[in-house]
Each structure stands twice: as structure tokens, then as C-alpha cells.
Design an enzyme around this catalytic site. Structure first.
Site, PDB file in Angstrom:
ATOM      1  N   ASP A   1      -1.119   0.920  -4.771  1.00  0.00           N
ATOM      2  CA  ASP A   1      -1.900  -0.223  -5.248  1.00  0.00           C
ATOM      3  C   ASP A   1      -3.313   0.163  -5.671  1.00  0.00           C
ATOM      4  OD1 ASP A   1      -2.549   0.163  -2.477  1.00  0.00           O
ATOM      5  OD2 ASP A   1      -3.438  -1.833  -2.425  1.00  0.00           O
TER       6      ASP A   1
ATOM      7  N   ASP B   1      -6.021   1.505  -4.232  1.00  0.00           N
ATOM      8  CA  ASP B   1      -7.258   1.270  -3.489  1.00  0.00           C
ATOM      9  C   ASP B   1      -7.683   2.478  -2.643  1.00  0.00           C
ATOM     10  OD1 ASP B   1      -5.310   1.032  -1.524  1.00  0.00           O
ATOM     11  OD2 ASP B   1      -6.047  -0.878  -0.723  1.00  0.00           O
TER      12      ASP B   1
ATOM     13  N   ASP C   1      -3.045   5.897  -4.142  1.00  0.00           N
ATOM     14  CA  ASP C   1      -1.865   5.278  -3.553  1.00  0.00           C
ATOM     15  C   ASP C   1      -1.324   4.186  -4.484  1.00  0.00           C
ATOM     16  OD1 ASP C   1      -3.723   3.271  -3.145  1.00  0.00           O
ATOM     17  OD2 ASP C   1      -3.175   2.897  -1.069  1.00  0.00           O
TER      18      ASP C   1
ATOM     19  N   SER D   1       0.823  -1.201   0.000  1.00  0.00           N
ATOM     20  CA  SER D   1       0.000   0.000   0.000  1.00  0.00           C
ATOM     21  C   SER D   1       0.863   1.259   0.000  1.00  0.00           C
ATOM     22  CB  SER D   1      -0.966  -0.035   1.188  1.00  0.00           C
ATOM     23  OG  SER D   1      -1.867   1.035   1.142  1.00  0.00           O
TER      24      SER D   1
END
Length: 573
Positions: free
Chosen positions: A301, A303, A299, A146
Site C-alpha cells: 500500500d 506507506d 510495501d 499492508s
């Protein structure tokens, strides 16, 4: 074994890959780092595992990935041949070693006779969630850490519904992982290469087709004059965001070119975290150049998403709670106006998310349900109510910048969120309003709900003990007041009990057990204490409300300062 014995075991392992051999040589001259790398096994928890990249049992490396995947493979094999054939979808983001770790996971699954669907390039976490559902796979894996610093990576596991594993299934996977044994001794057998299936652009197109349905006003994009700057912060979402905004017809979108390509070193950033002002440094420059109405950052990734809005004083970065409130207001208003608001519509949020979302939802005729921190609990509720038909999902969000508009994905989805935010900005711009104007209207209507977060980092063995000591002590010595404000009740999610300071009978909390405490205060404020599940941190969450912004700001600062000071006494002892 002691950490030094484990170090020697790894150092003498003849088959250790060169990259980890080199890392061991660095550890040999740094006793503290050596201890941290070997004092325990990297914990595989309910959301998977996350840690620093490097050699060691407490690090992310080829061997800990192989061990985790071997445990996961045992779990799948125990479910039977159908589960093995349905297989596992694997995606990864832009981080160091992400492609290598994803390939290792795919090869390990295949060596156990399990089908692995592997993305060829970085893809977002929500696309992984969608892909599990689309392919009717049995599970999913995404390699990501993340918004953590570059030296981190992680391994997140998803169930067949596309959500992160529920607690029961996660506990079963954890048992299999722990039983997998010494990571160095796990060997991959030869496998049928046909079991590793490369995913191509057909899956991208299927996901894009679902994203298009997020629009409430499909005709708005082509005529909109809203000006937007977007950055994926060197992560996995850039290509997808650019494609969806183009396909639906937005024309005045500018992309931070220096940050569009995936790069796990995050070379232009202090931190790839859209919660932080520094992540918007380049976006602000673009915003000023193109006179953008909003700046949006996802961000690594893809999500979570952050939002900054142009004001007379410059760009104002909104909190996750504030962006969530605006999205609830916009989406529910649209559904009411079009007559598509269900009678049993429900919004979902976590226990540390602002109550402003609840009062907005109630204003529009929808109910709200609180769940534990972690989007998997929202995914679990979506599945539950799809089966019972008791409630219809309207929106899910958490204060940490994660939102879900449509349930074709079962995790927070920055791509959906970008599309919804841009549409809301376009809609209100036609009415002569900025998104900050919308937020101020909500405050004037419902009250000034403000929230805060204090995170205290405590690394290593001593840090873990300090955090544990704090949690033990505040359970032994129940708080009766915070900053001079009386505590009305305490919610201990580890015992599932709500207790009252006035002597009333305790009440049951109908949520899964979790190591979290929440205090409700006499003036409507609240404080929540929660250890991070992914980082060596203890987190204090705060919420206040009043009739004016100044009063709420003052209450929030006093509360944060007083509570943090009282907790420090436990951390330092």
C-alpha cells in the site's frame, strides 16, 4: 450463538454471494477453520479492521465491509449534512477483492446519502491521506492489509486531517459499527449514482506537485550519477514512484519489471514485506546487473519502505531505525546549511523506535518527542502543533519502516521516503560516501545504538488467551531484572504510570492509554512488550547502546534470548 450456529446461519442465507458460498463448503470439512471464522466478530479497532478473506463473522468479506461502512455512515450522519456532503475518499491497493471491497464501501456510503470519492485504480495509503486533505473530505477509507500474506485484507479509516482516527473518534466509530447489527441483515437501499465520484489523474498530478517539494536539493537529480533499483513488490506505488523520479530528473533508475504491476497474489515473493531480506531477491539481481548503489522496496500500500545499500560484501539491508537515522542526518544537515532550520523544530518517533534519532536531532539543534506506536499519534501531534505553533514538524518515523518528510500527508509515506532516500544517496555519493558510510559515521559520533524485534504468533482462541495471560502475569509479577541487568523503571501505558524499582514515587506518563509495557535497564538498554493491533502476535522490542558494534551486538542477542525465554513460560502455561 455458537460458532456452529453462526456457520449454519450463513450457510442457510439464501442471498449469500456465490464466492462466499464456495468458501463455506471448505469450512464445513475443517472444524478448526470453521471455529476461527465464526468464533467472534472481526474486531473493528482504533485503526479499522484487518483479517483473512473468506466467509464468516471473523473474516473480511462483502458483508463485514458493509457492516463496517454502515457504522461509519452512521457516525458521519450524526455529524450533520455538511459532513455527509464533504464525504469520504476511498482508495485501495493490489490485494484480493480490494476493488470489490472499495466499491462496496462506496455504494454503502451513497445509499446513506454520503458522497464517496473513489479511485479507479490502486493508489497508495499516503495518497489517500493527501486526497482527504486536498478534497476537504470528512473522512477517508483505504482497503489494504499492508504487508500481510495474500489471504489478508483490511479496512483503515482516516479523519478529516488525513491521519488515522484519534482514539476518541475511533471509539465513537467502533460504537456505531458494533450497533450496526447482523452483517447479513444489512441491506443497501437504492442510491443516487452521482454520489459516487470517480477520481482521475488530476488528483495524481496534485499529489506529484506536493512530492516535488520534498527535495532539499532540487538541482541534484539531473546531474546525479547515483544508480537505484526500485520495486513496489506488486503493490500500488510503482506508477507514482516512476513518475516522480522521472519528473525531478533522475536518470539511472532501474525498476524490477516482474514486480511493477499490482498483483495481490504476490507471485514472485515469499512475503511482500520490505523488512525481510527475501523481499529483495529480485532487486538484488537487478542491483548486481546494473551495479546499483541502493535498492529500495515499498510495501503493497506504499506507506513503508525498505533500503539495501551496496557494500564490498554485497547488499546490506538496513533496519527501519537505521534508515530513519540517515534521513534525519541528511534532512537536518541540509536545513542547517541552507539556514532553514527552525528554532522550534521537532522530530517525532514512537516509544519502540531507536534513541539514535533523538541524539542526532539534538546534535543538530532539534528536539524529539516520543508517541505511542502507530503513525496516527504522529499525525495527531502535527495537527496539535500546527494549531499551537509551539513546535514545527521536521520529520516523523517509526522503527517499522515508516517515514514522513512533509506533512501534506498525515501518514507514513513511502513515496516521499523514496525521493528523500534517493536524494540522500546522490548527495553522499558526490562526497564519495555510501549510505552505510553515513550510518557508520553516526555510530562513531553518537554510539552504537542497535535494536531488535521478536514476534511470537499465537493464532485462534487459544492464542489470544495466551497473549492476554502473558500481559496479565508480567503486570502481577513485576520484572526486577532481564538477563542479569537490573530494571530501573517500568512504564505501563495501560495505567499511564512509570514506576521505579528503587522505591521512588511513581510518575505520570502523558500519553494515551495503551496495552504496552516498557522496561528501562541499568545499562541503558530497554525492552518493550506490545500485542500487535493487526495480527495474532505478541511483540518484544529491544534497544541497546555501547561504544562498539561488537559489544552492542552481543548485548542485543543476550537480551533477546533471555527475555524471550522468560516470556515463553507465560505463553505456554
Amino acid at each position: 450463538m455458537s460458532y456452529k450456529q453462526l456457520f449454519e446461519q450463513w450457510n442457510s442465507f439464501s442471498e449469500l454471494e456465490p464466492v462466499w458460498q464456495e468458501n463455506l463448503q471448505l469450512l464445513a470439512s475443517d472444524e478448526k477453520q470453521m471455529e476461527d471464522a465464526f468464533y467472534r466478530n472481526l474486531e473493528f479497532g482504533t485503526g479499522g479492521m484487518r483479517g483473512e478473506i473468506g466467509a464468516g463473522t471473523n473474516r473480511m468479506n462483502t458483508y463485514t465491509i458493509r457492516k463496517a461502512t454502515t457504522g461509519l455512515a452512521s457516525y458521519i450522519k450524526a455529524a450533520g449534512k455538511d459532513a455527509m456532503n464533504r464525504g469520504v475518499v476511498i482508495a485501495y491497493d493490489s490485494r484480493r477483492f480490494s476493488p470489490e471491497f472499495a466499491q462496496e464501501a462506496a455504494n454503502t456510503l451513497a445509499s446513506n446519502g454520503i458522497t464517496a470519492y473513489l479511485y479507479r485504480e490502486p493508489r497508495t495509503t499516503p495518497q489517500l491521506s493527501y486526497s482527504v486533505r486536498k478534497l476537504h473530505a470528512y473522512m477517508g477509507i483505504v482497503i489494504t492489509a499492508s504487508h500481510n500474506p495474500p489471504e489478508y485484507n483490511g479496512f483503515k479509516v482516516y479523519g478529516e486531517d488525513g491521519a488515522q482516527l484519534n482514539l476518541e473518534d475511533a471509539d465513537a466509530v467502533i460504537r456505531y459499527v458494533n450497533e450496526a447489527g447482523d452483517a447479513l441483515q444489512i441491506k443497501r437501499s437504492n442510491f443516487d449514482e452521482n454520489l459516487v465520484i470517480q477520481l482521475d489523474e488530476d488528483m495524481d498530478s496534485a499529489y506529484i506537485n506536493e512530492l516535488i517539494t520534498v527535495q532539499e536539493n532540487p538541482g541534484l537529480a539531473s546531474k546525479s550519477k547515483v544508480r537505484v533499483v526500485f520495486t513496489p513488490l506488486h503493490g500500488a506505488s510503482g506508477k507514482t514512484v516512476k513518475r516522480i523520479l522521472s519528473e525531478v530528473g533522475y536518470e539511472h533508475i532501474h525498476y524490477v519489471e516482474e514486480q511493477m504491476e499490482p498483483n495481490g497474489e504476490f507471485p514472485t515473493l515469499k512475503s511482500p514485506n520490505p523488512e525481510e531480506q527475501s523481499a529483495f531477491e529480485y532487486a538484488i539481481q537487478y542491483g548486481e546487473k546494473y551495479d546499483a548503489d541502493i535498492l529500495v522496496a515499498a510495501d503493497p500500500d506504499g506507506d513503508r519502505v525498505g533500503l539495501a545499500v551496496k557494500t564490498a560484501e554485497g547488499y546490506k539491508l538496513l533496519s527501519g531505525n537505521q534508515t530513519g537515522a540517515i534521513l534525519i542526518e541528511y534532512l537536518l544537515t541540509q536545513r542547517k546549511d541552507k539556514g532553514t532550520m527552525p528554532a522550534n523544530g521537532r522530530v517525532f518517533k514512537t516509544i519502540v523506535t531507536s534513541d539514535l534519532g533523538r541524539v542526532i536531532a539534538e546534535y543538530h539543534g532539534a528536539s524529539t518527542e516520543d508517541v505511542l506506536t502507530g503513525f496516527k499519534f504522529i499525525g495527531e501531534k502535527i495537527k496539535q502543533y500546527e494549531e499551537t505553533k509551539e513546535y514545527e514538524f521536521l520529520f516523523g518515523y517509526e522503527e517499522s519502516y515508516g517515514y514522513l518528510v512533509k506533512s501534506f500527508a498525515r501518514d507514513k509515506d513511502a513515496i516521499q521516503s523514496v525521493l528523500a532516500i534517493v536524494e540522500a544517496a546522490a548527495y553522499y555519493k558526490e562526497k564519495g560516501m555510501t549510505l552505510v558510510d553515513v550510518l557508520n559515521t553516526l555510530y562513531e559520533r553518537h554510539g552504537y545504538y542497535l535494536e531488535g524485534l521478536v514476534s511470537v504468533t499465537k493464532k485462534g482462541v487459544s492464542g489470544a488467551k495466551a497473549i492476554q495471560n502473558l500481559l496479565e502475569q508480567i503486570r502481577i509479577h513485576q520484572l526486577m531484572e532481564v538477563a542479569g541487568i537490573a530494571v530501573l523503571s517500568q512504564e505501563d501505558y495501560s495505567t499511564s504510570l512509570r514506576t521505579f524499582t528503587d522505591g521512588r514515587k511513581a510518575e505520570q506518563i502523558l500519553l494515551p492509554k495503551s496495552n504496552v509495557l516498557k522496561y528501562l535497564l541499568a545499562d541503558g538498554s530497554w525492552v518493550c512488550v506490545r500485542p500487535s493491533g493487526t495480527e495474532p502476535k505478541i511483540k518484544y522490542y529491544f534497544g541497546v547502546t555501547s561504544g562498539s558494534e561488537a559489544e552492542s551486538l552481543e548485548k542485543l542477542e543476550v537480551l533477546k534470548e533471555a527475555f524471550s525465554a522468560s516470556m515463553n513460560t507465560y505463553l505456554e502455561n
